[in-house]
Design a protein around this motif. Sequence first.
Motif, PDB file in Angstrom:
ATOM      1  N   ALA A  14      33.882  31.888  32.327  1.00 13.44           N
ATOM      2  CA  ALA A  14      33.296  32.484  31.394  1.00 13.44           C
ATOM      3  C   ALA A  14      31.937  32.598  31.369  1.00 13.44           C
ATOM      4  N   LEU A  15      31.178  31.595  31.685  1.00 16.11           N
ATOM      5  CA  LEU A  15      29.726  31.250  31.699  1.00 16.11           C
ATOM      6  C   LEU A  15      29.337  32.321  32.913  1.00 16.11           C
ATOM      7  N   HIS A  16      29.987  32.196  34.003  1.00 15.02           N
ATOM      8  CA  HIS A  16      29.687  32.582  35.341  1.00 15.02           C
ATOM      9  C   HIS A  16      29.665  34.131  34.979  1.00 15.02           C
ATOM     10  N   VAL A  17      30.442  34.706  34.395  1.00 15.25           N
ATOM     11  CA  VAL A  17      30.675  36.253  34.263  1.00 15.25           C
ATOM     12  C   VAL A  17      29.927  36.378  33.139  1.00 15.25           C
ATOM     13  N   LEU A  89      35.960  35.337  49.491  1.00 14.02           N
ATOM     14  CA  LEU A  89      34.845  34.763  48.792  1.00 14.02           C
ATOM     15  C   LEU A  89      33.577  34.609  49.815  1.00 14.02           C
ATOM     16  N   HIS A  90      33.760  34.357  51.070  1.00 19.26           N
ATOM     17  CA  HIS A  90      32.814  34.523  52.033  1.00 19.26           C
ATOM     18  C   HIS A  90      31.970  36.018  52.176  1.00 19.26           C
ATOM     19  N   ILE A  91      32.811  36.781  51.900  1.00 22.64           N
ATOM     20  CA  ILE A  91      32.402  38.394  52.016  1.00 22.64           C
ATOM     21  C   ILE A  91      31.453  38.442  50.548  1.00 22.64           C
ATOM     22  N   LYS A  92      32.327  37.913  49.338  1.00 27.71           N
ATOM     23  CA  LYS A  92      31.445  38.345  48.312  1.00 27.71           C
ATOM     24  C   LYS A  92      30.139  37.514  48.127  1.00 27.71           C
ATOM     25  N   LEU A 137      30.136  46.424  42.566  1.00 28.33           N
ATOM     26  CA  LEU A 137      31.428  47.145  42.625  1.00 28.33           C
ATOM     27  C   LEU A 137      32.353  46.282  43.657  1.00 28.33           C
ATOM     28  N   ALA A 138      31.617  46.062  44.819  1.00 27.85           N
ATOM     29  CA  ALA A 138      32.347  45.267  45.919  1.00 27.85           C
ATOM     30  C   ALA A 138      32.567  43.967  45.322  1.00 27.85           C
ATOM     31  N   TYR A 144      38.281  39.793  41.832  1.00 27.57           N
ATOM     32  CA  TYR A 144      39.602  40.163  41.185  1.00 27.57           C
ATOM     33  C   TYR A 144      40.705  40.591  41.903  1.00 27.57           C
ATOM     34  N   VAL A 145      40.666  41.458  43.192  1.00 28.69           N
ATOM     35  CA  VAL A 145      41.796  41.667  43.743  1.00 28.69           C
ATOM     36  C   VAL A 145      42.029  40.751  44.883  1.00 28.69           C
TER      37      VAL A 145
END
Length: 150
Positions: A14-17, A89-92, A137-138, A144-145
């Motif tokens: 929650a804090l991260h978001v 996650l690496h891409i993120k 967006l990415a 989430y996906v």
Amino acid sequence: MNEFLASNILWFKALHVFFMVAWFSGVFYLPRLFVNHAETTSEIVSQQLKGMEKRLLYFVTPFAIFTVVFGLILIYIYGAHWFAAAKWLHIKLTFVIFLLIYHGYCFKLVSTFQQDKNIRSGKFYRIFNEIPVLMLLAVIILAYVKPTYG
């Protein structure tokens, strides 16, 4: 793994978001100030925008830092094996690094405007403003996906 961290993972998420949303409110607004600054011919407006740009950038920078800190805490909680397997996650994280570079570049732009040395048009800053929108967006799709890659 630290029990405190594991038992509070939802708080850390929650804090991260929260900090990410707060950071991006500034990242989206700052280039709009640059557009107005690049297009104004009024010295009074220019001086007002200089103050607004600097204050906004310094206000949202801690949010960027906290976004990263809570993200790193989440990675730590999930562990090294999860991290190694989470290709999404690496891409993120690659996008997040680019966003941090973008944020850092905003410091240069604020300095350029502070020194009255801007040579770019409002159109440039309108396009510049779209970069974090597309990256966010990415990042959200990846988070989430969580697409898998075979």
